[in-house]
Every structure is written in structure tokens, then in C-alpha cells.
Design a protein around this motif. Structure first.
Motif, PDB file in Angstrom:
ATOM      1  N   ARG A 155       2.108  11.888   5.405  1.00 47.51           N
ATOM      2  CA  ARG A 155       1.110  10.879   5.035  1.00 47.51           C
ATOM      3  C   ARG A 155       1.775   9.501   5.061  1.00 47.51           C
ATOM      4  N   ALA A 156       1.019   8.481   5.387  1.00 46.30           N
ATOM      5  CA  ALA A 156       1.554   7.111   5.337  1.00 46.30           C
ATOM      6  C   ALA A 156       0.416   6.122   5.178  1.00 46.30           C
ATOM      7  N   TYR A 157       0.621   5.169   4.279  1.00 37.15           N
ATOM      8  CA  TYR A 157      -0.370   4.123   4.026  1.00 37.15           C
ATOM      9  C   TYR A 157       0.371   2.797   3.928  1.00 37.15           C
ATOM     10  N   PHE A 158      -0.247   1.740   4.429  1.00 34.55           N
ATOM     11  CA  PHE A 158       0.415   0.443   4.353  1.00 34.55           C
ATOM     12  C   PHE A 158      -0.598  -0.676   4.183  1.00 34.55           C
ATOM     13  N   MET A 159      -0.078  -1.786   3.695  1.00 36.72           N
ATOM     14  CA  MET A 159      -0.911  -2.935   3.384  1.00 36.72           C
ATOM     15  C   MET A 159      -0.285  -4.166   4.032  1.00 36.72           C
ATOM     16  N   VAL A 160      -1.101  -4.965   4.691  1.00 37.40           N
ATOM     17  CA  VAL A 160      -0.579  -6.162   5.345  1.00 37.40           C
ATOM     18  C   VAL A 160      -1.114  -7.406   4.651  1.00 37.40           C
ATOM     19  N   ASP A 161      -0.339  -8.470   4.711  1.00 37.58           N
ATOM     20  CA  ASP A 161      -0.763  -9.735   4.104  1.00 37.58           C
ATOM     21  C   ASP A 161      -1.777 -10.468   4.978  1.00 37.58           C
ATOM     22  N   ASP A 162      -1.649 -10.297   6.298  1.00 35.62           N
ATOM     23  CA  ASP A 162      -2.503 -11.033   7.226  1.00 35.62           C
ATOM     24  C   ASP A 162      -2.879 -10.121   8.389  1.00 35.62           C
ATOM     25  N   LEU A 163      -4.162  -9.792   8.500  1.00 38.99           N
ATOM     26  CA  LEU A 163      -4.618  -8.884   9.553  1.00 38.99           C
ATOM     27  C   LEU A 163      -4.592  -9.505  10.947  1.00 38.99           C
ATOM     28  N   LYS A 186      -7.197  -6.891   0.633  1.00 38.36           N
ATOM     29  CA  LYS A 186      -5.931  -6.344   1.114  1.00 38.36           C
ATOM     30  C   LYS A 186      -6.198  -4.900   1.534  1.00 38.36           C
ATOM     31  N   PRO A 187      -6.695  -4.714   2.753  1.00 32.48           N
ATOM     32  CA  PRO A 187      -7.051  -3.356   3.146  1.00 32.48           C
ATOM     33  C   PRO A 187      -5.830  -2.445   3.219  1.00 32.48           C
ATOM     34  N   ILE A 188      -6.017  -1.208   2.776  1.00 33.19           N
ATOM     35  CA  ILE A 188      -5.001  -0.180   2.990  1.00 33.19           C
ATOM     36  C   ILE A 188      -5.289   0.408   4.364  1.00 33.19           C
ATOM     37  N   LEU A 189      -4.261   0.460   5.191  1.00 37.86           N
ATOM     38  CA  LEU A 189      -4.395   0.980   6.548  1.00 37.86           C
ATOM     39  C   LEU A 189      -3.650   2.298   6.663  1.00 37.86           C
ATOM     40  N   HIS A 190      -4.035   3.094   7.667  1.00 39.66           N
ATOM     41  CA  HIS A 190      -3.283   4.310   7.961  1.00 39.66           C
ATOM     42  C   HIS A 190      -3.522   4.684   9.422  1.00 39.66           C
ATOM     43  N   PHE A 199      -8.188   2.368   5.776  1.00 40.46           N
ATOM     44  CA  PHE A 199      -8.407   3.539   4.925  1.00 40.46           C
ATOM     45  C   PHE A 199      -9.349   3.166   3.787  1.00 40.46           C
ATOM     46  N   GLU A 200      -9.007   2.082   3.087  1.00 45.03           N
ATOM     47  CA  GLU A 200      -9.872   1.552   2.024  1.00 45.03           C
ATOM     48  C   GLU A 200      -9.674   0.047   1.952  1.00 45.03           C
ATOM     49  N   LYS A 201     -10.699  -0.663   1.524  1.00 51.59           N
ATOM     50  CA  LYS A 201     -10.568  -2.111   1.342  1.00 51.59           C
ATOM     51  C   LYS A 201     -10.414  -2.403  -0.152  1.00 51.59           C
ATOM     52  N   ILE A 202      -9.291  -3.014  -0.500  1.00 50.35           N
ATOM     53  CA  ILE A 202      -8.969  -3.292  -1.899  1.00 50.35           C
ATOM     54  C   ILE A 202      -8.903  -4.805  -2.086  1.00 50.35           C
ATOM     55  N   ARG A 203      -9.290  -5.294  -3.252  1.00 47.77           N
ATOM     56  CA  ARG A 203      -9.393  -6.744  -3.459  1.00 47.77           C
ATOM     57  C   ARG A 203      -8.053  -7.456  -3.606  1.00 47.77           C
ATOM     58  N   THR A 204      -7.074  -6.808  -4.242  1.00 50.45           N
ATOM     59  CA  THR A 204      -5.813  -7.508  -4.483  1.00 50.45           C
ATOM     60  C   THR A 204      -4.619  -6.668  -4.032  1.00 50.45           C
ATOM     61  N   ARG A 211      -3.177   1.871  -5.617  1.00 49.54           N
ATOM     62  CA  ARG A 211      -3.960   2.926  -4.952  1.00 49.54           C
ATOM     63  C   ARG A 211      -3.056   3.808  -4.098  1.00 49.54           C
ATOM     64  N   ILE A 212      -2.103   3.189  -3.401  1.00 51.02           N
ATOM     65  CA  ILE A 212      -1.167   3.973  -2.584  1.00 51.02           C
ATOM     66  C   ILE A 212      -0.310   4.873  -3.479  1.00 51.02           C
ATOM     67  N   GLU A 213       0.130   4.326  -4.615  1.00 46.55           N
ATOM     68  CA  GLU A 213       0.881   5.132  -5.585  1.00 46.55           C
ATOM     69  C   GLU A 213       0.081   6.366  -5.984  1.00 46.55           C
ATOM     70  N   ASP A 214      -1.206   6.171  -6.247  1.00 49.81           N
ATOM     71  CA  ASP A 214      -2.061   7.275  -6.689  1.00 49.81           C
ATOM     72  C   ASP A 214      -2.242   8.324  -5.581  1.00 49.81           C
ATOM     73  N   LEU A 215      -2.289   7.864  -4.333  1.00 57.71           N
ATOM     74  CA  LEU A 215      -2.404   8.805  -3.207  1.00 57.71           C
ATOM     75  C   LEU A 215      -1.162   9.694  -3.130  1.00 57.71           C
ATOM     76  N   LEU A 216       0.013   9.097  -3.369  1.00 57.67           N
ATOM     77  CA  LEU A 216       1.237   9.903  -3.431  1.00 57.67           C
ATOM     78  C   LEU A 216       1.137  10.892  -4.591  1.00 57.67           C
ATOM     79  N   GLY A 217       0.647  10.389  -5.729  1.00 56.48           N
ATOM     80  CA  GLY A 217       0.517  11.228  -6.921  1.00 56.48           C
ATOM     81  C   GLY A 217      -0.340  12.466  -6.683  1.00 56.48           C
TER      82      GLY A 217
END
Length: 280
Positions: A155-163, A186-190, A199-204, A211-217
């Protein structure tokens, strides 16, 4: 039979890993204003991000010429019976296809391609496992079977500052980039079906990392023996801090710190953070 392991520079393995596991690395290139630099050969990470800040136009990236693979495979044919060649996702680069084509052009060497369907140190997970198995005398068939088994839990998820980087480079649809820019999310991408998608669109930023931490959890709750990597885009201190938080939260997980090098950094941009893992 003896098996050699080949990968490309976007696995971002350490020099020690490359040496200890006898990994053969073919570099991709970054092009600034018509001038080409081979990743990890004549362009290091620090220089790359400095140049991106200074240059007016974003750089472009380029896969290795097939000739690079052909010459490496011809060299390996003198000492090995087989090759397992592991590359970044075929959905974002032609590197994998180039390696497979080159393998078909070389006599007296059986070349097995493996599309990681991902990139960076998560791709490196496959390379390291393959290197360990090859060192112990495993055949290419055995190694590929193990890598396919690994793929089920990667599994892998990442977040970018500027799309904008992803959108301009053609690795993310313009519509997705527009949504991110308008809402300042700050969308989470995968990776899905070999390409990068939201993957999901997150506000901050903070909420995205949580959210990524929770996905690992979620996976830690089900599986033991998880190996993970925090990956940063020239924000090492933030990466280290996040890894420390994760280590305290999930002490059973084995963490490493890695980075988005020039080729992947061209598309994700400075300040990106990612987390990848698999069940060992």
C-alpha cells in the motif's frame, strides 16, 4: 542458475543496499531547459530541488534509452543465467516496457520483467526482497512468484503541496488538479491500475497525514510483520518527525526514511510526503 537483479533509479535505494545486494541500477533522466541529467549519476537530490526553485520552467523526465538496458544485459549475460528487472509503474513511464524489449534483444540471458505498478522506495521493497532471494540462490521464477505475493499487501499513499507539477507532467488529470487548486485541499493520492489518482480530498496537510496514519493502522490491526517507509520531498526534518510519531503509534512496524528523488520529485514537487508499506 544464477539470477541478477536490475532496477531503475526511481527505487531510491541507498548505496549500501545497492552494494550489499549487488543490485544493478539503470538511471532515468531529468531535463532542464534541454540539458539532460542522469538521476543519481550527475544530479543529486539537493541540487535538483535548488534548480527547480531557480529555473522558470519545470523540468521534464525521460526514461532510459533501450540501449542502456541492452548493454547492461549483454554484460550480465557473461556471468548470469537470468535477470529479474524491476521497474516503476508502466502507467507513468515506459521504463518497464523498454527493459522488457531490451531483454528480448539479448541472447543467452533469460530476462524476466516485473512491473512494480508503483515507484520510489515502495518499488525498492520489491528490489530488496529480490536481491536477498537472488543472494540465496533463488531462481527468477521463484523471485517473481514472491514479488507477486508481496504485491497483494503493498500500500502507498502520498500528499503533495502543489498539484500543478503532476498535472503539467501529465501524471494527473487536469480536472483533478483544478479541484485541488480551487478548494485549497490536500488530496491524498495513490496508485490505482498503475496510474496516480486521488484517493481522498482532505482540507489540511495535518488532517491528510493523520488519515494516512489511520490507513496504516487499519492494516496493523490485521497483519503483523509490517515494513513501512516514510518518503519526503526535500523536507527531511518533517519526514523524520512524522516517522517518530508513527513509530510511537505503531511500535510493531519496522520503519525506514526515504525520499522523492529528482525524477519523481519533478512530478510531486517539494514538500510532498508519502507512506508506503507491505506485510513481510
Amino acid at each position: 542458475m544464477t539470477t541478477a537483479i536490475v532496477t531503475d533509479s526511481t527505487a531510491y535505494l541507498s548505496e549500501d543496499e545497492i552494494k550489499d545486494l549487488n543490485i544493478h541500477v539503470v538511471p532515468l533522466s531529468v531535463i532542464f531547459e534541454g540539458e539532460s541529467y542522469e538521476e543519481g549519476v550527475d544530479l543529486d537530490v539537493g541540487t535538483f530541488y535548488k534548480k527547480v526553485r531557480e529555473e522558470k520552467e519545470l523540468p521534464k523526465t525521460s526514461q532510459p534509452p533501450i540501449g542502456k538496458f541492452v548493454s547492461l544485459f549483454e554484460k550480465l549475460a557473461k556471468d548470469y543465467d537470468e535477470v529479474v528487472t524491476i521497474h516503476l509503474s508502466s502507467g507513468i513511464s515506459g521504463t518497464y516496457q523498454g527493459a522488457v524489449q531490451a531483454g528480448e534483444m539479448v541472447k543467452n540471458l533469460d530476462v524476466h520483467g516485473f512491473d512494480s505498478e508503483i515507484a520510489c522506495y515502495v518499488q525498492g521493497f520489491y528490489v530488496i526482497e529480490a536481491g536477498k532471494m537472488a543472494k540465496q540462490g533463488a531462481s527468477a521464477k521463484e523471485i517473481i512468484a514472491k514479488l507477486e505475493e508481496m504485491k497483494k499487501t503493498v500500500r502507498a499513499y502520498f500528499m503533495v503541496d502543489d498539484l500543478a507539477h503532476l498535472q503539467r507532467g501529465g501524471r494527473l488529470s487536469a480536472a483533478s488538479a483544478l479541484i485541488g487548486g480551487l478548494l485549497q485541499v490536500k488530496p491524498i493520492l495513490h496508485f490505482q491500475d498503475k496510474v496516480i489518482v486521488p484517493f481522498e480530498k482532505i482540507r489540511t496537510r495535518k488532517k491528510a497525514l493523520k488519515r494516512i496514519e489511520d490507513l496504516l493502522g487499519e492494516d496493523v490491526a490485521v497483519h503483523s510483520n509490517i515494513k513501512a517507509s516514510v518518503i519526503h520531498g526535500n523536507c527531511e526534518e518533517e519526514g523524520k518527525e512524522w516517522m517518530h510519531v508513527l513509530q510511537e503509534k505503531y511500535p510493531s512496524v519496522e520503519f525506514t526514511l526515504s525520499y522523492f528523488g529528482p525524477v519523481i520529485g519533478t512530478h510531486l514537487g517539494e514538500g510532498s510526503l508519502g507512506l508506503g508499506w507491505y506485510r513481510k
